[in-house]
Design a protein around this motif. Structure first.
Motif, PDB file in Angstrom:
ATOM      1  N   PHE A  39       0.831  -1.223   0.000  1.00 54.39           N
ATOM      2  CA  PHE A  39       0.000   0.000   0.000  1.00 54.39           C
ATOM      3  C   PHE A  39       0.858   1.262   0.000  1.00 54.39           C
ATOM      4  CE2 PHE A  39      -2.752  -3.341   1.704  1.00 54.39           C
ATOM      5  CZ  PHE A  39      -3.748  -3.278   0.745  1.00 54.39           C
ATOM      6  N   SER A  40       1.886   1.283  -0.826  1.00 58.14           N
ATOM      7  CA  SER A  40       2.823   2.410  -0.733  1.00 58.14           C
ATOM      8  C   SER A  40       2.791   3.334  -1.956  1.00 58.14           C
ATOM      9  CB  SER A  40       4.238   1.885  -0.497  1.00 58.14           C
ATOM     10  OG  SER A  40       4.614   1.043  -1.540  1.00 58.14           O
ATOM     11  N   TRP A  41       1.771   3.227  -2.785  1.00 59.21           N
ATOM     12  CA  TRP A  41       1.734   4.067  -4.007  1.00 59.21           C
ATOM     13  C   TRP A  41       1.863   5.561  -3.646  1.00 59.21           C
ATOM     14  CZ3 TRP A  41      -2.304   3.123  -8.515  1.00 59.21           C
ATOM     15  CH2 TRP A  41      -1.982   3.942  -9.617  1.00 59.21           C
ATOM     16  N   ALA A  42       1.076   6.007  -2.655  1.00 58.43           N
ATOM     17  CA  ALA A  42       1.072   7.446  -2.329  1.00 58.43           C
ATOM     18  C   ALA A  42       2.435   7.911  -1.827  1.00 58.43           C
ATOM     19  CB  ALA A  42      -0.001   7.744  -1.286  1.00 58.43           C
ATOM     20  N   ARG A  47       3.507  12.836  -6.017  1.00 58.42           N
ATOM     21  CA  ARG A  47       2.873  13.745  -6.985  1.00 58.42           C
ATOM     22  C   ARG A  47       2.962  13.066  -8.358  1.00 58.42           C
ATOM     23  NH1 ARG A  47       4.941  16.198  -2.893  1.00 58.42           N
ATOM     24  NH2 ARG A  47       6.999  15.597  -3.589  1.00 58.42           N
ATOM     25  N   PRO A  48       2.035  13.414  -9.266  1.00 62.51           N
ATOM     26  CA  PRO A  48       2.002  12.712 -10.558  1.00 62.51           C
ATOM     27  C   PRO A  48       3.378  12.649 -11.219  1.00 62.51           C
ATOM     28  CG  PRO A  48       0.213  14.321 -10.418  1.00 62.51           C
ATOM     29  CD  PRO A  48       1.019  14.476  -9.175  1.00 62.51           C
ATOM     30  N   GLY A  49       3.843  11.444 -11.472  1.00 63.29           N
ATOM     31  CA  GLY A  49       5.101  11.260 -12.204  1.00 63.29           C
ATOM     32  C   GLY A  49       6.365  11.546 -11.405  1.00 63.29           C
ATOM     33  N   GLU A  50       6.233  11.921 -10.148  1.00 65.90           N
ATOM     34  CA  GLU A  50       7.417  12.194  -9.300  1.00 65.90           C
ATOM     35  C   GLU A  50       7.593  11.035  -8.331  1.00 65.90           C
ATOM     36  OE1 GLU A  50       7.825  15.661  -6.690  1.00 65.90           O
ATOM     37  OE2 GLU A  50       7.123  16.798  -8.430  1.00 65.90           O
ATOM     38  N   PRO A  81      -4.502   9.773  -3.378  1.00 66.51           N
ATOM     39  CA  PRO A  81      -5.606  10.735  -3.492  1.00 66.51           C
ATOM     40  C   PRO A  81      -5.485  11.655  -4.704  1.00 66.51           C
ATOM     41  CG  PRO A  81      -4.898  10.575  -1.213  1.00 66.51           C
ATOM     42  CD  PRO A  81      -3.936   9.748  -2.014  1.00 66.51           C
ATOM     43  N   TRP A  82      -4.263  12.026  -5.105  1.00 61.21           N
ATOM     44  CA  TRP A  82      -4.158  12.950  -6.236  1.00 61.21           C
ATOM     45  C   TRP A  82      -4.734  12.360  -7.532  1.00 61.21           C
ATOM     46  CZ3 TRP A  82      -1.467  10.698 -10.070  1.00 61.21           C
ATOM     47  CH2 TRP A  82      -0.369   9.886  -9.764  1.00 61.21           C
ATOM     48  N   LEU A  83      -4.694  11.039  -7.662  1.00 71.54           N
ATOM     49  CA  LEU A  83      -5.151  10.450  -8.921  1.00 71.54           C
ATOM     50  C   LEU A  83      -6.665  10.623  -9.099  1.00 71.54           C
ATOM     51  CD1 LEU A  83      -4.498   8.966 -11.519  1.00 71.54           C
ATOM     52  CD2 LEU A  83      -4.655   6.806 -10.299  1.00 71.54           C
ATOM     53  N   ARG A 121       2.510   2.919 -15.361  1.00 73.28           N
ATOM     54  CA  ARG A 121       3.656   3.822 -15.246  1.00 73.28           C
ATOM     55  C   ARG A 121       4.419   3.540 -13.942  1.00 73.28           C
ATOM     56  NH1 ARG A 121       2.254  10.143 -15.523  1.00 73.28           N
ATOM     57  NH2 ARG A 121       1.969   9.790 -13.306  1.00 73.28           N
ATOM     58  N   LEU A 122       3.670   3.344 -12.873  1.00 75.45           N
ATOM     59  CA  LEU A 122       4.313   3.050 -11.585  1.00 75.45           C
ATOM     60  C   LEU A 122       5.042   1.701 -11.637  1.00 75.45           C
ATOM     61  CD1 LEU A 122       4.737   3.585  -8.503  1.00 75.45           C
ATOM     62  CD2 LEU A 122       2.605   2.312  -8.135  1.00 75.45           C
ATOM     63  N   VAL A 123       4.371   0.698 -12.195  1.00 75.92           N
ATOM     64  CA  VAL A 123       4.967  -0.643 -12.247  1.00 75.92           C
ATOM     65  C   VAL A 123       6.252  -0.622 -13.083  1.00 75.92           C
ATOM     66  CG1 VAL A 123       4.597  -3.048 -12.945  1.00 75.92           C
ATOM     67  CG2 VAL A 123       2.741  -1.761 -11.883  1.00 75.92           C
ATOM     68  N   THR A 124       6.220   0.136 -14.172  1.00 74.25           N
ATOM     69  CA  THR A 124       7.421   0.230 -15.011  1.00 74.25           C
ATOM     70  C   THR A 124       8.572   0.846 -14.207  1.00 74.25           C
ATOM     71  OG1 THR A 124       5.956   0.586 -16.896  1.00 74.25           O
ATOM     72  CG2 THR A 124       8.286   1.077 -17.240  1.00 74.25           C
TER      73      THR A 124
END
Ligand code: GLA
Length: 645
Positions: A39-42, A47-50, A81-83, A121-124
């Motif tokens: 659960f660490s995506w955030a 921020r988008p793409g950072e 949440p930003w997504l 994008r995150l997985v890549t």
């Protein structure tokens, strides 16, 4: 290879000082695998793409230095949440049109291109960063697909459903035929008119509903596939899994199993439920069967209590150990928990952890530490070994979905019958594999087919072939009532199996009223909430009760072994046997009470050449490789016999 031992590790919930202690304690407990980052995506993409991977580098380096391998999550199960702020159209919508907002987890529409692109994008980025990391053992894609949001009814899903239907049916005429839309003026003139089965005034079109079940399971699988494609490209050679949830109705695990490298399962039997252990045994058998007997990983279990039931009983002393051995005995090569360190904040802070709130001077920690040591000792004798099974049971998601639709002859939970037969076999010391009807069944002495409500011609042909070429087939009520479009098999139901079984079905005769969910389904006749149907015959030890269901069976070649004894049904066959080719096929037109079921099974198993050994309630005896595990869930003892002992 060792038996994997460990759990979900969420270091982002803790200050870095704790991380070092974590690794030391993992070493003490014999932990050799940690599932990191679920659960660490955030935190990974604030921020988008950072991206911020440095903290995760330190976590993985620390684990590696401590000798702990990593099951690295792709972190896509809970979008930041930003997504959803940027793209509210990626939020899921329920059948009645309610949007599910962020604030919990799994708040994404599985068909959402926005969600899928951002996940990809995150997985890549993750795969590029960690493909070569020396701690990486396994990729853990997403988490418990469909657990909270198995289906989404939003407009994006509706469009995806239409495309899926177009692909499946080609023309709208063919869809109209399959869905039987002549009924209730449901004819579609074009695919554009079709919607998901959103809340409607009354019973929805059954084929539309099951197609949406199939589509929804498939959309989740597409999400999984899109992540897997990236991992295979960027991180070749590293095995990939995702965690299943046992008998989870919304997701057809048969379709998923070929696409994971190792089956992983999350399992939370209720320590307060006396039936839970037998049901868990059945789930373990399913997990082992999904990839044809290949060892699997118990990816999550609770060290003690969960926090999501109304009442959350902790596991009794020794219970966690006994249940863990149940999984090992039934084919698991890994015993892991949710979670490593019990959370101090958040929605799961009262869910037990391997390191409890109270620290290491606690019963839970001592049991965790002791079991880690034991499993390490056992590794060489267990890992990679197989669990032999001479009996198979057919399990089928289409039948599960269809038999539980409303407007059926009577409400019968599919699992109640499956569980009833499985637990009777458990009590006879018989280990069961689950199979699909079209599987190669030739290795089995006996194949049981409980209420295969929906079946294709090819599946029925496969079952017929099995029996006719020397197999022993036991088919129960409500089998092959419908074809894959949920159209009735006219002329006595059963299709090809009429010939196999030497009979046809004239009419259903269920008891009035509904029965409960699985735990109450195998009730004794005294405790049944609906009237039972009496029947009698030597094969079931005289007079017996049939639970909740009866049928008017019309034998052709079949020999009648037991007959209903209820007014109106008197003399009508309840149990039959038919010789077909070099094999034999039984039909059982009700669910016999436990004693009658055991009597019938003893005869059938003997004819099938399968050995039995009565196992007292609360005990298990399972052979795996050269070991025989005897587990007593009464005193929680575990005995392991070795060949030649
Ligand atoms: C599931 C999830 C975990 C956690 C546990 C708690 O299995 O995968 O993240 O929520 O339940 O029981």
């Amino acid at each position: 290879m060792p038996i994997w031992y460990g759990g979900d590790y969420n270091p982002e919930q803790w200050p870095e000082e704790v991380w070092q202690e974590d690794v030391q304690l993992m070493q003490r407990a014999g932990v050799n695998l940690a599932t990191v980052g679920v659960f660490s995506w955030a935190k990974l993409e604030p921020r988008p793409g950072e991206y911020d991977f440095e903290w995760l580098d330190r976590v993985l380096d620390g684990l590696h230095a401590g000798g702990v391998r990593v099951d690295l999550a792709t972190a896509t199960a809970s979008p930041p949440p930003w997504l959803s702020k940027l793209h509210p159209e990626m939020l899921p919508v329920t059948q009645d049109g309610t949007t599910l907002w962020p604030g919990g987890r799994q708040h994404y529409c599985p068909s959402s291109p926005v969600y899928r692109e951002h996940a990809a994008r995150l997985v890549t980025a993750l795969a590029e960063r960690y493909a070569q990391h020396p701690a990486l053992e396994l990729w853990h894609v997403n988490n418990e697909y469909g657990c909270h949001v198995p289906r989404c009814y939003c407009d994006v899903s509706a469009e995806a459903f239409r495309r899926w239907l177009e692909e499946k049916y080609g023309t709208v005429e063919e869809l109209n035929r399959a869905w039987g839309t002549a009924f209730w003026s449901q004819r579609y003139d074009s695919f554009d008119e079709i919607l998901p089965p959103r809340s409607a005034p009354t019973f929805q079109n059954p084929t539309q509903v099951i197609d949406f079940d199939r589509f929804s399971s498939g959309e989740l699988l597409e999400c999984y596939r899109s992540e897997v494609a990236i991992l295979r490209r960027v991180s070749p050679g590293v095995p990939i899994t995702t965690n299943f949830m046992g008998f989870f109705k919304p997701v057809d695990y048969w379709a998923w199993a070929p696409e994971v490298d190792v089956i992983a399962d999350d399992s939370y039997p209720d320590p307060a439920d006396p039936d839970a252990i037998e049901f868990a045994a059945m789930s373990r058998d399913l997990m082992r069967s999904l990839r044809g007997g290949q060892p699997w990983i118990l990816m999550e279990q609770a060290p003690s209590a969960v926090n999501w039931r109304q009442r959350n009983k902790p596991k009794a002393a020794g219970q966690m150990r006994a249940w863990s051995y149940q999984a090992v005995a039934r084919g698991a090569d890994g015993i892991l928990y949710f979670q490593w360190r019990q959370s101090a904040a958040g929605a799961e802070k009262f869910h037990s952890g391997m390191v409890p709130h109270g620290g290491t001077d606690t019963r839970v920690w001592r049991e965790i530490e002791a079991l880690g040591g034991e499993l390490k000792e056992l590794s060489d004798e267990v890992v990679g070994t197989r669990v032999p099974a001479r009996v198979a049971m057919v399990f089928d998601w289409d039948s599960w979905w269809a038999i539980e639709q409303p407007a059926s002859p009577t409400a019968v939970p599919y699992l109640s019958g499956v569980f009833a037969w499985h637990r009777s076999l458990q009590a006879l010391g018989v280990v069961v594999d689950f199979v699909q009807p079209q599987s190669d069944l030739s290795a089995y002495g006996l194949v049981l087919v409980p209420s295969l409500f929906v079946a294709t011609d090819a599946q029925l042909e496969s079952l017929h072939e099995y029996a006719s070429s020397g197999g022993r087939l036991l088919v129960t009520h409500q089998t092959a009532i419908l074809d894959e479009d949920l159209h009735v098999r006219l002329g006595g139901y059963l299709g090809r199996l009429q010939e196999t079984l030497g009979l046809w079905i004239e009419e259903f005769s269920p008891s009035a009223g509904a029965i409960g969910p699985y735990a109450g389904a195998d009730v004794t006749p005294e405790a049944a909430t609906v009237p039972n149907v009496p029947f009698e015959g030597d094969i079931v030890g005289g007079r017996a009760e049939g639970l909740h269901w009866a049928e008017v069976v019309r034998p052709r070649e079949a020999a009648v072994l037991a007959r209903f004894a209820e007014p109106g049904l008197e003399g009508s066959p309840a149990v039959t046997r038919n010789e077909t080719g070099s094999g034999a096929a039984w039909y059982v037109a009700t669910l016999p009470e436990p004693a009658a079921r055991a009597a019938l099974l003893r005869t059938v198993l003997e004819e099938a050449g399968v050995e039995t050994e009565e196992v007292p309630k609360g005990q298990e005896r399972v052979r795996r490789g050269a070991l025989t595990f005897r587990i007593d869930h009464g005193d929680q003892s575990v005995t392991i016999d070795r060949d030649g002992d």
